[in-house]
Write a protein that holds these residues in place. Structure first.
Motif, PDB file in Angstrom:
ATOM      1  N   MET A   1      17.553 -21.192  40.431  1.00 34.89           N
ATOM      2  CA  MET A   1      17.599 -19.761  40.730  1.00 34.89           C
ATOM      3  C   MET A   1      16.186 -19.237  40.972  1.00 34.89           C
ATOM      4  SD  MET A   1      19.007 -16.593  38.378  1.00 34.89           S
ATOM      5  CE  MET A   1      20.671 -17.252  38.313  1.00 34.89           C
ATOM      6  N   LYS A   2      16.033 -18.498  42.062  1.00 33.20           N
ATOM      7  CA  LYS A   2      14.743 -17.887  42.361  1.00 33.20           C
ATOM      8  C   LYS A   2      14.602 -16.618  41.519  1.00 33.20           C
ATOM      9  CE  LYS A   2      13.343 -18.064  46.633  1.00 33.20           C
ATOM     10  NZ  LYS A   2      13.136 -17.753  48.088  1.00 33.20           N
ATOM     11  N   THR A   3      13.439 -16.483  40.863  1.00 31.10           N
ATOM     12  CA  THR A   3      13.193 -15.350  39.972  1.00 31.10           C
ATOM     13  C   THR A   3      11.939 -14.608  40.405  1.00 31.10           C
ATOM     14  OG1 THR A   3      14.247 -16.472  38.106  1.00 31.10           O
ATOM     15  CG2 THR A   3      12.758 -14.652  37.586  1.00 31.10           C
ATOM     16  N   LEU A   4      11.994 -13.285  40.323  1.00 35.77           N
ATOM     17  CA  LEU A   4      10.857 -12.432  40.668  1.00 35.77           C
ATOM     18  C   LEU A   4      10.564 -11.497  39.500  1.00 35.77           C
ATOM     19  CD1 LEU A   4       8.821 -11.431  42.832  1.00 35.77           C
ATOM     20  CD2 LEU A   4      10.601  -9.828  43.595  1.00 35.77           C
ATOM     21  N   ILE A   5       9.372 -11.605  38.941  1.00 37.06           N
ATOM     22  CA  ILE A   5       8.913 -10.671  37.911  1.00 37.06           C
ATOM     23  C   ILE A   5       8.110  -9.582  38.606  1.00 37.06           C
ATOM     24  CG2 ILE A   5       7.546 -10.396  35.811  1.00 37.06           C
ATOM     25  CD1 ILE A   5       8.088 -13.310  35.161  1.00 37.06           C
TER      26      ILE A   5
ATOM     27  N   PHE B   1       8.996 -17.366  41.417  1.00 34.58           N
ATOM     28  CA  PHE B   1       9.082 -18.797  41.112  1.00 34.58           C
ATOM     29  C   PHE B   1      10.505 -19.296  41.301  1.00 34.58           C
ATOM     30  CE2 PHE B   1       9.216 -16.292  37.238  1.00 34.58           C
ATOM     31  CZ  PHE B   1      10.296 -16.778  36.522  1.00 34.58           C
ATOM     32  N   GLU B   2      10.607 -20.605  41.526  1.00 33.82           N
ATOM     33  CA  GLU B   2      11.894 -21.255  41.764  1.00 33.82           C
ATOM     34  C   GLU B   2      11.771 -22.729  41.392  1.00 33.82           C
ATOM     35  OE1 GLU B   2      15.283 -21.376  45.296  1.00 33.82           O
ATOM     36  OE2 GLU B   2      13.158 -21.380  45.848  1.00 33.82           O
ATOM     37  N   ASP B   3      12.864 -23.299  40.882  1.00 34.73           N
ATOM     38  CA  ASP B   3      12.890 -24.718  40.501  1.00 34.73           C
ATOM     39  C   ASP B   3      11.729 -25.083  39.583  1.00 34.73           C
ATOM     40  OD1 ASP B   3      15.182 -25.126  42.012  1.00 34.73           O
ATOM     41  OD2 ASP B   3      14.042 -25.610  43.814  1.00 34.73           O
ATOM     42  N   GLY B   4      11.372 -24.143  38.702  1.00 33.39           N
ATOM     43  CA  GLY B   4      10.357 -24.426  37.704  1.00 33.39           C
ATOM     44  C   GLY B   4       8.928 -24.329  38.181  1.00 33.39           C
ATOM     45  N   VAL B   5       8.711 -23.896  39.421  1.00 32.00           N
ATOM     46  CA  VAL B   5       7.364 -23.871  39.996  1.00 32.00           C
ATOM     47  C   VAL B   5       7.044 -22.477  40.523  1.00 32.00           C
ATOM     48  CG1 VAL B   5       5.850 -24.836  41.781  1.00 32.00           C
ATOM     49  CG2 VAL B   5       7.501 -26.313  40.612  1.00 32.00           C
ATOM     50  N   ILE B   6       5.829 -22.003  40.266  1.00 28.21           N
ATOM     51  CA  ILE B   6       5.391 -20.709  40.784  1.00 28.21           C
ATOM     52  C   ILE B   6       5.150 -20.814  42.292  1.00 28.21           C
ATOM     53  CG2 ILE B   6       3.547 -18.980  40.714  1.00 28.21           C
ATOM     54  CD1 ILE B   6       3.152 -19.717  37.759  1.00 28.21           C
TER      55      ILE B   6
ATOM     56  N   ALA C   1       6.054 -11.177  22.671  1.00 28.63           N
ATOM     57  CA  ALA C   1       6.620 -11.697  23.910  1.00 28.63           C
ATOM     58  C   ALA C   1       8.103 -11.344  23.931  1.00 28.63           C
ATOM     59  CB  ALA C   1       6.425 -13.205  23.985  1.00 28.63           C
ATOM     60  N   THR C   2       8.475 -10.398  24.777  1.00 26.97           N
ATOM     61  CA  THR C   2       9.888 -10.014  24.869  1.00 26.97           C
ATOM     62  C   THR C   2      10.682 -11.013  25.693  1.00 26.97           C
ATOM     63  OG1 THR C   2       9.433  -8.603  26.781  1.00 26.97           O
ATOM     64  CG2 THR C   2       9.367  -7.570  24.597  1.00 26.97           C
ATOM     65  N   ASP C   3      10.026 -11.576  26.723  1.00 25.69           N
ATOM     66  CA  ASP C   3      10.697 -12.535  27.605  1.00 25.69           C
ATOM     67  C   ASP C   3       9.828 -13.769  27.767  1.00 25.69           C
ATOM     68  OD1 ASP C   3      13.167 -11.073  29.187  1.00 25.69           O
ATOM     69  OD2 ASP C   3      11.589  -9.659  28.598  1.00 25.69           O
ATOM     70  N   VAL C   4      10.477 -14.930  27.707  1.00 23.37           N
ATOM     71  CA  VAL C   4       9.779 -16.196  27.842  1.00 23.37           C
ATOM     72  C   VAL C   4      10.496 -17.041  28.885  1.00 23.37           C
ATOM     73  CG1 VAL C   4       9.001 -18.291  26.667  1.00 23.37           C
ATOM     74  CG2 VAL C   4       9.062 -16.119  25.412  1.00 23.37           C
ATOM     75  N   PHE C   5       9.713 -17.573  29.818  1.00 28.62           N
ATOM     76  CA  PHE C   5      10.230 -18.501  30.820  1.00 28.62           C
ATOM     77  C   PHE C   5       9.579 -19.856  30.586  1.00 28.62           C
ATOM     78  CE2 PHE C   5      10.692 -14.311  32.574  1.00 28.62           C
ATOM     79  CZ  PHE C   5      11.908 -14.333  33.244  1.00 28.62           C
ATOM     80  N   LEU C   6      10.406 -20.882  30.467  1.00 29.38           N
ATOM     81  CA  LEU C   6       9.936 -22.236  30.226  1.00 29.38           C
ATOM     82  C   LEU C   6      10.348 -23.111  31.406  1.00 29.38           C
ATOM     83  CD1 LEU C   6       8.730 -24.320  28.119  1.00 29.38           C
ATOM     84  CD2 LEU C   6      11.123 -24.815  27.561  1.00 29.38           C
ATOM     85  N   ASN C   7       9.350 -23.638  32.110  1.00 26.20           N
ATOM     86  CA  ASN C   7       9.635 -24.451  33.298  1.00 26.20           C
ATOM     87  C   ASN C   7      10.622 -23.736  34.225  1.00 26.20           C
ATOM     88  OD1 ASN C   7       8.031 -26.737  32.392  1.00 26.20           O
ATOM     89  ND2 ASN C   7       9.648 -27.070  30.882  1.00 26.20           N
ATOM     90  N   GLY C   8      10.420 -22.417  34.341  1.00 27.42           N
ATOM     91  CA  GLY C   8      11.230 -21.599  35.240  1.00 27.42           C
ATOM     92  C   GLY C   8      12.523 -21.075  34.667  1.00 27.42           C
ATOM     93  N   LYS C   9      12.933 -21.539  33.497  1.00 25.82           N
ATOM     94  CA  LYS C   9      14.178 -21.091  32.869  1.00 25.82           C
ATOM     95  C   LYS C   9      13.905 -19.880  31.981  1.00 25.82           C
ATOM     96  CE  LYS C   9      16.983 -24.557  34.127  1.00 25.82           C
ATOM     97  NZ  LYS C   9      18.259 -24.381  34.859  1.00 25.82           N
ATOM     98  N   HIS C  10      14.755 -18.864  32.079  1.00 27.68           N
ATOM     99  CA  HIS C  10      14.653 -17.680  31.234  1.00 27.68           C
ATOM    100  C   HIS C  10      15.280 -18.031  29.890  1.00 27.68           C
ATOM    101  CE1 HIS C  10      15.027 -12.977  31.128  1.00 27.68           C
ATOM    102  NE2 HIS C  10      14.194 -13.461  30.231  1.00 27.68           N
ATOM    103  N   VAL C  11      14.433 -18.305  28.893  1.00 32.88           N
ATOM    104  CA  VAL C  11      14.941 -18.842  27.630  1.00 32.88           C
ATOM    105  C   VAL C  11      14.935 -17.812  26.499  1.00 32.88           C
ATOM    106  CG1 VAL C  11      14.459 -21.262  28.120  1.00 32.88           C
ATOM    107  CG2 VAL C  11      12.640 -19.815  27.177  1.00 32.88           C
TER     108      VAL C  11
END
Length: 453
Positions: free
Chosen positions: A1-5, A25-30, A423-433
């Motif tokens: 999933m493509k994510t935009l902050i 970022f997408e597929d774990g890469v910025i 930290a309210t939101d954490v992304f690990l290797n592109g995943k919203h965890v």
């Protein structure tokens, strides 16, 4: 999933700047970091009013596996780390058995695989016999471990290195960073005997500062710095606790720029006044020192004399910490509160947040050659934090600040502390965890770190 902050103040520790930008970022890469990115991303995070920083790397943890898993393990403590915004950790070698060979590092890798909520890596341990092997291992497969940990004072794991020729060999290593626990064993033993003469078996916890004394730290650090200058060692002085060591390190860096220094959030927060209130909960090695030392360490971080921050997360069971001084182990669990403590200190001392981001991301990635992490830039792994610097909470009074939180041991000395920022939101290797401070991806998604420096 493509994510935009969208619309957060993106911290760039390398250039010491921050600006309102978007991160795609997408597929774990910025993919891109820029102003006003327009993209039909499936997942859009509104970060207006928030800070966005690289996922943090804690280079100094004791997750107790193998050998002491009744206290903690990689699964439980990496979950706590992730909830606190730590997306990568590097575990110390004083396990049971200690990680003093490549085979034992490989065994720890097998234990970590598929079980860690954060990205994982390990330091290798030195002892009085393996200096020659370590030199060979750094040439054969340096990517397997980050640094070489040398205990110049006794600590958990019986890994004291006290032979002069062994220290000479270790400080002569050219292809590895040497991390030291710096306390002089002879001073500690003499102080302990004096305490026994004075108090018998009923030594008060308050005496810990005088047993593991500032003189023990200073003498050992003088020796280490002199050797590092002599041999050009890539030396990292762990958990610095005294104002005198700060000044010694400041001077030593002029003669050997490869010398770096670390302290812990614990030493930014606690001081000797806390022994009477918290007792064994703040018994750690090196010991908590004076309020004046705490102030000197905060200033040293601001000035760049302190390069990195490590939690020195070291859990013990509550029943163990309730024992009398001589039977009570040193160490405290702190990794989930670490970032919030640092954000609170930064607010109090007017320390730029880029200093925090640098000390816990960019500098560590650079020192240990952790490729693709430590900065928010195109091509890097999408380890990302969204930070609310105004979020206030009391540790233990909410899920986000729960006293024991995910720690297997179920307690922390920070219980009751009023902190500001998380930290309210954490992304690990592109995943919203993590979202709103809560784990939303409850499965271990951490990947191995590889060390190229």
């Amino acid at each position: 999933m493509k994510t935009l902050i969208k619309g957060g103040r993106v911290l760039d520790p390398a250039s010491k700047t921050d600006a309102v930008k978007d991160v795609l970022f997408e597929d774990g890469v910025i993919l891109k970091v820029a102003e006003n990115i327009t993209d039909d991303a499936e997942n859009v995070i509104d970060a207006d009013g928030m800070f966005v920083m690289p996922g943090l790397i804690d280079l100094h943890v004791h997750f107790r596996e193998p050998g002491m898993t009744q206290k903690a393990d990689m699964n439980s403590e990496s979950k706590a780390a992730l909830l606190g915004g730590i997306t990568s950790f590097i575990d110390m070698p004083n396990n049971n058995p200690p990680a003093t060979s490549l085979d034992r590092i490989k065994e720890k890798c097998r234990l970590a695989e598929g079980r860690c909520y954060a990205n994982w890596g390990f330091h290798i341990g030195a002892d009085n016999e393996n200096a020659g092997d370590i030199s060979r291992w750094t040439e054969e497969d340096k990517s397997m471990f980050a640094g070489v940990k040398v205990f110049m004072g006794s600590s958990t794991g019986n890994m004291l290195v006290d032979k002069g020729n062994t220290l000479e060999k270790l400080f002569s290593l050219k292809d590895a960073r040497v991390l030291i626990h710096s306390e002089d064993e002879s001073i500690i033993k003499a102080n302990l005997e004096k305490a026994k003469e004075m108090f018998g078996e009923d030594i008060p916890m308050r005496a810990h500062e005088y047993i593991r004394s500032r003189q023990a730290c200073i003498r050992s650090t003088i020796k280490a710095l002199e050797m590092a200058i002599k041999y050009g060692t890539k030396l990292h002085v762990c958990h610095v606790t005294t104002a005198e060591e700060v000044e010694m390190i400041r001077t030593a860096k002029k003669y050997n720029p490869e010398i770096t220094a670390e302290t812990s959030a614990n030493y930014f927060w606690f001081c000797d006044e806390d022994y009477d209130r918290l007792g064994s909960k703040v018994k750690c090695n090196p010991s908590i020192k004076k309020a004046s030392d705490r102030a000197a360490l905060r200033q040293a971080l601001k000035e760049g004399v302190i390069d990195t921050i490590g939690s020195d997360h070291a859990p013990h069971l509550a029943e163990e910490k309730n024992r009398p001084y001589l039977a009570c182990p040193s160490g405290m669990p702190s990794i989930q509160q670490e970032l919030s403590v640092l954000l609170t200190v930064a607010d109090e001392e007017k320390i730029p947040l880029n200093v925090i981001a640098s000390a816990m991301s960019e500098k560590i990635a650079s020192m240990f050659g952790i490729k693709g992490r430590g900065a928010l830039k195109e091509g890097n792994a999408a380890d990302i934090l969204v930070i609310d610097i105004d979020k206030e909470f009391t540790v233990g009074e909410s899920d986000m600040g729960a006293a024991g939180a995910a720690y297997k041991c179920g307690w922390t000395p920070y219980e009751g502390a009023r902190l500001k920022g998380m930290a309210t939101d954490v992304f690990l290797n592109g995943k919203h965890v993590v979202a709103d401070g809560q784990l939303i991806e409850d499965k271990p998604l951490g990947k191995p770190l590889f060390f190229m420096a």
